[in-house]
Design an enzyme around this catalytic site. Structure first.
Site: not given
Ligand code: HPA
Length: 278
Positions: A33, A64, A86, A88-89, A116, A217-218, A241, A253
């Site tokens: 991402s 993406h 992903h 989750y999609e 990310a 998440m990947s 973050n 996001h």
């Molecule tokens: N958590 C999960 N997935 C993420 C995060 C997060 O804080 N930041 C970027 N992808």
């Protein structure tokens, strides 16, 4: 009965890619991402739309692009997956990881996975890059493995060892490149969750106790499939973050996409440096 993808279906996708490029890619690059900008560095690229490749999953997430570029980077032939699908999609993990099987069937030697991620480690700040030295396969522990289903022994073993998933020699190359370029490169454990919710503060405290340094998440399903298939893996997390262990901030996001702008040039240096030394 659940349907699982077969080698023939992976081969159809690989054949399509092979028929639509002049290059013989050796190294794969999966861009996370906000990190799609790394694809701009690819020279002499053949560009494929993911939606045209048989069985290839489509990403619906902002940040993406949904393209595959095959071209040259630092003199190496590379296949760049600009945007990933992903779990989750709604994709199952065999589709999520199909691009890795395609790399395997194209005879590619290594894949560089990027993502990310949120920092669980207290010293990491947005913009930092972490070399992934190991992972916690939380999705797998919960029963979601891309290797669930019939095992085709021509693709890999039924019970693959996962003790050296992140290739030690490639990790050494990344360390050397970081040193030579004066880049700080953290090293740590990535935990892959299914998302799409960001973690609760209690989730994060739990993950910290479990030994995770970064969360996303990947990546983990892709690393599992690559290692199963004998494709060497190198992984980088771009820290977007600080994970919110005490509940004092919120995660968005947009923050992830903004941090990508700082991380992309750093990752570009690392990836270029590693490719130049392969
Ligand atoms: N958590 C999960 N997935 C993420 C995060 C997060 O804080 N930041 C970027 N992808």
């Amino acid at each position: 009965m659940e349907q699982f993808l077969t080698r023939a279906e992976f081969q159809e996708a690989a054949d399509y890619v092979r028929a639509h490029t002049r290059h013989q890619p050796r190294v794969g690059l999966v861009l996370g991402s906000g990190l799609g900008g790394l694809a701009d560095a690819v020279e002499d690229a053949d560009i494929l739309q993911c939606s045209d490749i048989p069985h290839w999953p489509k990403s619906t997430v902002e940040g993406h692009a949904g393209r595959v570029l095959i071209g040259k980077l630092e003199g190496q032939s590379v296949l760049v997956q600009q945007g990933r699908a992903h779990f989750y999609e709604g994709h199952d993990l065999q589709h999520v990881t199909l691009p890795i099987r395609v790399m395997q069937l194209l005879g590619m030697e290594a894949v560089i996975l990027t993502n990310a991620a949120g920092a669980i480690h207290p010293d990491y700040v947005p913009g930092d890059v972490m070399l992934i030295t190991d992972h916690i396969n939380f999705m797998g522990m919960a029963g979601f493995s891309p290797l669930r289903g019939p095992n085709d022994p021509t693709l890999g073993p039924r019970f693959p060892d996962m003790s050296r998933t992140y290739d030690p020699a490639l990790c050494d190359l990344a360390r050397a490149v970081a040193r030579e370029n004066g880049l700080t490169l953290h090293e740590g454990v990535y935990v892959g969750l299914s998302g799409p919710t960001f973690e609760s503060p209690a989730d994060l405290r739990f993950l910290r106790t479990a030994g995770a340094d970064a969360v996303g998440m990947s990546t983990v399903p892709e690393a599992v499939v690559a290692h199963h298939g004998g494709v060497r893996v190198l992984g980088f997390s771009g820290i977007s973050n600080k994970a919110n262990l005490d509940g004092s901030t919120i995660t968005t996001h947009q923050e992830v996409l903004d941090a990508g702008l700082v991380i992309t040039p750093r990752l570009t240096t690392l990836v270029r440096g590693v490719l130049g030394r392969l």
